[in-house]
Write a protein that holds these residues in place. Structure first.
Motif, PDB file in Angstrom:
ATOM      1  N   GLY A 116       0.779  -1.174  -0.234  1.00  0.00           N
ATOM      2  CA  GLY A 116       0.056   0.017   0.003  1.00  0.00           C
ATOM      3  C   GLY A 116       0.849   1.315  -0.071  1.00  0.00           C
ATOM      4  N   ASP A 117       0.294   2.515   0.401  1.00  0.00           N
ATOM      5  CA  ASP A 117       1.047   3.398   0.400  1.00  0.00           C
ATOM      6  C   ASP A 117       1.903   3.854   1.862  1.00  0.00           C
ATOM      7  N   ASN A 118       1.472   3.086   2.771  1.00  0.00           N
ATOM      8  CA  ASN A 118       2.030   3.131   4.038  1.00  0.00           C
ATOM      9  C   ASN A 118       3.106   2.038   4.217  1.00  0.00           C
ATOM     10  N   SER A 119       4.793   2.613   4.346  1.00  0.00           N
ATOM     11  CA  SER A 119       5.520   1.660   4.522  1.00  0.00           C
ATOM     12  C   SER A 119       5.366   0.807   5.774  1.00  0.00           C
ATOM     13  N   PHE A 120       4.965   1.555   6.802  1.00  0.00           N
ATOM     14  CA  PHE A 120       4.710   0.650   8.295  1.00  0.00           C
ATOM     15  C   PHE A 120       3.816  -0.307   8.273  1.00  0.00           C
ATOM     16  N   ALA A 121       2.680   0.010   7.430  1.00  0.00           N
ATOM     17  CA  ALA A 121       1.759  -0.844   7.480  1.00  0.00           C
ATOM     18  C   ALA A 121       2.100  -2.168   6.470  1.00  0.00           C
ATOM     19  N   ASP A 122       2.818  -1.916   5.601  1.00  0.00           N
ATOM     20  CA  ASP A 122       3.291  -2.914   4.620  1.00  0.00           C
ATOM     21  C   ASP A 122       4.327  -3.964   5.428  1.00  0.00           C
ATOM     22  N   LYS A 123       5.039  -3.341   6.310  1.00  0.00           N
ATOM     23  CA  LYS A 123       5.769  -4.480   7.199  1.00  0.00           C
ATOM     24  C   LYS A 123       4.859  -5.162   8.023  1.00  0.00           C
ATOM     25  N   TYR A 124       3.700  -4.994   8.466  1.00  0.00           N
ATOM     26  CA  TYR A 124       2.816  -5.747   9.248  1.00  0.00           C
ATOM     27  C   TYR A 124       2.080  -6.725   8.149  1.00  0.00           C
ATOM     28  N   ARG A 125       1.783  -6.217   6.790  1.00  0.00           N
ATOM     29  CA  ARG A 125       1.224  -7.135   5.933  1.00  0.00           C
ATOM     30  C   ARG A 125       2.321  -8.345   5.655  1.00  0.00           C
ATOM     31  N   ARG A 126       3.541  -8.049   5.542  1.00  0.00           N
ATOM     32  CA  ARG A 126       4.458  -9.071   5.366  1.00  0.00           C
ATOM     33  C   ARG A 126       4.583  -9.979   6.551  1.00  0.00           C
ATOM     34  N   LEU A 127       4.504  -9.200   7.609  1.00  0.00           N
ATOM     35  CA  LEU A 127       4.718 -10.043   8.923  1.00  0.00           C
ATOM     36  C   LEU A 127       3.514 -11.289   9.179  1.00  0.00           C
ATOM     37  N   TYR A 128       2.310 -10.855   8.737  1.00  0.00           N
ATOM     38  CA  TYR A 128       1.143 -11.840   8.836  1.00  0.00           C
ATOM     39  C   TYR A 128       1.336 -12.811   7.798  1.00  0.00           C
ATOM     40  N   ARG A 129       1.771 -12.340   6.711  1.00  0.00           N
ATOM     41  CA  ARG A 129       2.249 -13.300   5.428  1.00  0.00           C
ATOM     42  C   ARG A 129       3.184 -14.317   6.057  1.00  0.00           C
ATOM     43  N   ALA A 130       4.315 -13.877   6.685  1.00  0.00           N
ATOM     44  CA  ALA A 130       5.329 -14.473   6.928  1.00  0.00           C
ATOM     45  C   ALA A 130       4.775 -15.519   8.203  1.00  0.00           C
ATOM     46  N   LEU A 131       3.799 -15.208   8.930  1.00  0.00           N
ATOM     47  CA  LEU A 131       3.356 -16.233   9.978  1.00  0.00           C
ATOM     48  C   LEU A 131       2.350 -17.156   9.591  1.00  0.00           C
ATOM     49  N   ASP A 132       1.805 -16.829   8.411  1.00  0.00           N
ATOM     50  CA  ASP A 132       0.841 -17.872   7.860  1.00  0.00           C
ATOM     51  C   ASP A 132       1.667 -19.046   7.061  1.00  0.00           C
ATOM     52  N   ARG A 185      17.743  -4.248  13.033  1.00  0.00           N
ATOM     53  CA  ARG A 185      17.685  -4.662  14.494  1.00  0.00           C
ATOM     54  C   ARG A 185      16.365  -4.403  15.126  1.00  0.00           C
ATOM     55  N   GLN A 186      15.846  -3.317  14.916  1.00  0.00           N
ATOM     56  CA  GLN A 186      14.712  -2.566  15.463  1.00  0.00           C
ATOM     57  C   GLN A 186      13.364  -3.469  14.901  1.00  0.00           C
ATOM     58  N   ASP A 187      13.617  -4.046  13.993  1.00  0.00           N
ATOM     59  CA  ASP A 187      12.496  -4.835  13.005  1.00  0.00           C
ATOM     60  C   ASP A 187      12.389  -6.048  14.070  1.00  0.00           C
ATOM     61  N   THR A 188      13.464  -6.462  14.329  1.00  0.00           N
ATOM     62  CA  THR A 188      13.403  -7.977  14.984  1.00  0.00           C
ATOM     63  C   THR A 188      12.751  -7.683  16.372  1.00  0.00           C
ATOM     64  N   VAL A 189      12.944  -6.739  17.020  1.00  0.00           N
ATOM     65  CA  VAL A 189      11.951  -6.540  18.213  1.00  0.00           C
ATOM     66  C   VAL A 189      10.782  -6.236  17.913  1.00  0.00           C
ATOM     67  N   GLN A 190      10.485  -5.330  17.162  1.00  0.00           N
ATOM     68  CA  GLN A 190       8.954  -5.024  16.849  1.00  0.00           C
ATOM     69  C   GLN A 190       8.318  -6.129  16.420  1.00  0.00           C
ATOM     70  N   ALA A 191       8.917  -7.042  15.511  1.00  0.00           N
ATOM     71  CA  ALA A 191       8.075  -8.261  14.968  1.00  0.00           C
ATOM     72  C   ALA A 191       8.021  -8.938  15.778  1.00  0.00           C
ATOM     73  N   ALA A 192       8.802  -9.309  16.824  1.00  0.00           N
ATOM     74  CA  ALA A 192       8.726 -10.117  18.126  1.00  0.00           C
ATOM     75  C   ALA A 192       7.310  -9.779  18.737  1.00  0.00           C
ATOM     76  N   LYS A 193       7.380  -8.634  19.068  1.00  0.00           N
ATOM     77  CA  LYS A 193       6.321  -7.995  20.217  1.00  0.00           C
ATOM     78  C   LYS A 193       4.973  -8.165  19.307  1.00  0.00           C
ATOM     79  N   LYS A 194       4.963  -7.966  18.310  1.00  0.00           N
ATOM     80  CA  LYS A 194       3.623  -8.187  17.406  1.00  0.00           C
ATOM     81  C   LYS A 194       3.036  -9.519  17.100  1.00  0.00           C
TER      82      LYS A 194
END
Length: 780
Positions: free
Chosen positions: A218-234, A253-262
């Motif tokens: 989409g237009d929001n790169s932050f939201a895209d990270k979560y789209r990819r994260l949900y895809r990865a978890l699927d 490094r920061q993304d490893t922490v944020q992805a683990a939290k989510k």
């Protein structure tokens, strides 16, 4: 084949008792031959043991082995792993940029462990006593030689190996993940067919199923990270539900922490049965973790791993993942190149990453293949699953990569000017014939023979001659009447400090200016070619403008102004939050460039300006103002103590010596610290200027020669002494000031009614504010 049969005297150096099929096939080449060896094999097939066998052969023959690891984190890992060699009486020594080199230890080491960059540095300085150890290498093991195709580091590895072979001609053992053109690497390294090995996927301990999964961004790169994260978890979920494990690679490094939290929230939402919150013993073990976020996360079966964690925390995470206590692990690519930590399912959530110096870039194809190669646990799984999650537009590119692999290309042509300049500066190339001989030692030349159209092989020699002419025209190289080639002072400084040629020219231009001040130094560094790719994001522009109010940014735009803002803010320890994510990398690069600039200014006879560059460098490193920067020259005094002492009126090492221990205690230091600081301050120069019988009047037209005495009550140091009259330089002299010295000053009755004589003493290599004093003479 038992390890104890093949290398009985080194059996204790191996972590296993029996070689696998791939290792057995290579034993004769490694142990019974002295030929160079090239081996390409799938990830996780046991290449580390091949390196260790080559090292055993070198040690058994009484030689010294060099192991070139692809990144710094792995050099430290090898130091720990190879304590087994230490226990057998062999010395292992790691040489990296983050450690002070001990030349005696390096000289006596049986096994040296270095990165390509540090090996490059050592071979450039091989004729110095400090780095002469590099010419004693008998066997060089290159781990992950496919790094040759890395856009930033490939050319460094290529020229370093070529140079090392010219210096001491060690046996080369090059190991690589699967690559289609292994024969090109073998040709480059003169490895004969009988010691060149290409092991296919059937040598993988576990089959790999690799594919691409797309998402629509989409237009929001932050939201895209979560789209990819949900895809990865699927993709990971079915494997995790079946007691498998998932390794998910993200870009920072920061993304490893944020992805683990989510992910912890998402696991609870999906009711995936993982975690060990009821395991009392495991709960007790987690209390040893230093990272609070990680401590909470691992109990839910989710963790993160990156180079910024303490070694203790990284080691514990790796151990728990191997034991199955952690089911989903988020990591940066570092883990793929180093630790053998396979998982049933590997997902690349990110294929792009943010580089502070380059902006958003595609992840290297080498990194992609390396990470996917971690899929499949030997002894546990029959097949590993690897997935690349990417935008629909990139899908075909990654499918082709997975299907065909990646041929290893040379990157030397992209930076040929700099590398040719370095060879000429070192004196390894002294005429045009040498240039062509050097060219033929490179992978670039070999690869061009294989792909003549792609590399324009027919004109490759003309290309190198054109590059040489360009170096001559830019002042880096001089050509003699006898066709000899010599590097100029500019070439030598450029090579010594690993500067881009454009940056070197920029520094030379600055050194030629009549007046050099702090803004000019900052602008020269911020505009360096090393920062050309820095981008200023829209969200950062207000912060940049607020920092640069009243600051002339010269011809800098966009990224250059961002670098300048970070440098200005770092000098006072006040970097705005919006700029902090890139500040550390930019600051570290700027410190290196300032050290180079100081050397330029000294070499081009601008010692006063060199002292100013040293002070700017110290301010940038410590985040202190001009008033207290001199205190940072004292061992044990950083920003906090410097600011504390300056508030109490102690602004220089001389002030510290005068205050003594009691005065430092009164200023807020503890007794033990005060004693150390006072002792360190006395190891610095402490200069006073005495005018003696300097006149106060002189008749117009008369001349008188007097002497001013410089008294150094501290330690000796290289100094520059400048004498000016009414702001005009009379004399400037460099000297080693280790005791009292006299400075001749000519007093003359000029046309002005008053003559102000100023004597100024500065130390080019210390961040001490120059000591200055003046006398006024009336002309009658």
């Amino acid at each position: 084949m038992q390890v104890s049969e093949a290398v009985p005297e080194f059996a204790e150096a191996f972590a296993f008792e029996e070689f696998n099929r791939m290792q057995r096939e290579m034993l004769p080449a490694l142990l019974d031959s002295g030929e160079n060896v090239v081996a390409s094999a799938p990830t996780a097939s046991g290449k580390t043991a091949l390196a260790e066998l080559a090292i055993c052969k070198a040690l058994g023959d009484g030689g010294t082995a060099l192991f070139i690891a692809p990144m710094r984190a792995l050099t430290n890992e090898k130091e720990t792993e190879w304590e087994r060699f230490e226990e057998l009486g062999y010395s292992v020594y790691v040489v990296t940029g983050e450690r002070d080199l001990n030349p005696r230890r390096a000289e006596r080491a049986d096994i040296l462990v270095m990165t390509p960059e540090k090996t490059d540095s050592a071979t450039r300085k091989h004729d110095s006593a400090r780095y002469s150890f590099i010419t004693n290498v008998d066997c060089c093991v290159i781990d992950e030689v496919h790094l040759l195709d890395s856009d930033k580091r490939g050319s460094v590895l290529e020229v370093t190996i070529s140079r090392l072979r010219r210096l001491c001609d060690p046996r080369i053992v090059a190991l690589s993940a699967t690559m289609p053109n292994v024969k090109d690497v073998a040709n480059w390294l003169d490895a004969p067919p009988e010691t060149t090995f290409e092991f296919g996927d059937d040598y993988r301990p576990v089959d790999l199923h690799a594919d691409v999964k797309t998402y629509t961004h989409g237009d929001n790169s932050f939201a895209d990270k979560y789209r990819r994260l949900y895809r990865a978890l699927d993709l990971a979920e079915p494997h995790v539900r079946e007691d498998g494990q998932a390794l998910v690679f993200v870009s920072s490094r920061q993304d490893t922490v944020q992805a683990a939290k989510k992910t912890r929230d998402e696991i609870a939402e999906r009711d995936i049965p993982i975690g060990a919150r009821g395991d009392y013993d495991f709960h007790t073990e987690t209390q040893e973790l230093r990272n609070d976020t990680l401590r909470n996360s691992v109990l839910d079966g989710v963790a993160f791993h990156h180079a910024g964690l303490s070694k203790n925390d990284r080691d514990m995470v790796e151990e728990w993942f191997k034991e199955g206590q952690i089911q989903i692990l988020f990591s940066t690519s570092t883990l793929a190149w180093g630790v053998n930590l396979p998982a049933r399912c590997v997902v690349l959530r990110d294929t792009k990453l943010h580089d502070p110096l380059e902006g958003e870039v595609d992840m290297s194809p080498l990194d992609v293949l390396q990470m996917l190669g971690r899929a499949g646990r030997p002894g546990y799984d029959d097949v590993g699953y690897g997935w690349v999650v990417c935008d629909y537009a990139d899908a075909d590119k990654y499918r082709k990569l997975l299907r065909e692999g990646k041929e290893i290309e040379s990157r030397l042509a992209e930076d040929l000017d700099s590398h040719l300049n370095a060879e000429i500066a070192m004196g390894t190339i002294s005429d045009l014939e040498d240039v062509m001989s050097w060219l033929e030692t490179t992978f670039y030349y070999v690869r061009a023979q294989s792909k003549p159209d792609q590399y324009d092989f027919e004109n490759i020699r003309d290309h190198v001659r054109t590059t040489l002419k360009r170096l001559v025209s830019r002042g880096f190289v001089e050509r003699g009447d006898d066709l000899s080639i010599d590097g100029t002072a500019l070439a030598m400084l450029t090579s010594k400090f690993y500067l881009d040629l454009d940056t070197a020219e920029r520094f030379r231009t600055l050194a030629e200016k009549e007046e050099i001040d702090t803004p000019a130094i900052l602008e020269a560094v911020a505009g360096a070619a090393e920062f050309d790719s820095v981008n200023a994001r829209q969200s950062e522009r207000d912060a940049i403008n607020s920092v640069l109010i009243g600051q002339d940014s010269g011809d800098l735009e966009g990224g250059g102004r961002k670098v300048l803002a970070i440098l200005c803010a770092s000098m006072t320890g006040s970097t705005p939050g919006e700029l902090r994510s890139d500040a550390w990398v930019i600051q570290q690069n700027a410190v290196r460039l300032l050290a180079a600039l100081r050397a330029f200014l000294k070499r081009l006879d601008r010692p006063m300006a060199a002292n100013l560059a040293t002070r700017v460098e110290a301010r940038l490193e410590n985040g202190v103002d001009e008033r207290s920067v001199g205190l940072t020259a004292i061992d044990g005094v950083g920003a906090g103590r410097a600011n504390k002492l300056a508030k109490e009126g102690l602004e220089t090492p001389a002030d510290v010596c005068e205050a003594g221990v009691d005065g430092l205690i009164d200023a807020g230091l503890s007794e033990g610290v005060a004693e150390q600081v006072e002792e360190s301050a006395r190891e610095l120069p402490n200069v006073g200027i005495e005018w003696g019988d300097f006149p106060t009047r002189i008749a117009r037209g008369e001349n008188d020669m007097r002497e001013v005495t410089l008294r150094n009550r501290g330690q000796g140091e290289q100094a520059v002494v400048e004498v000016t009259v009414n702001g005009i330089e009379m004399t400037t002299k460099s000297t080693y000031l280790d005791s009292d010295a006299s400075v001749p000053v000519g007093v003359f009755g000029g046309t002005d009614d008053e003559m102000e004589f100023v004597v100024r003493v500065a130390f080019p290599d210390l961040p001490l504010v120059p000591i200055a004093d003046s006398r006024t003479v009336r002309v009658e």
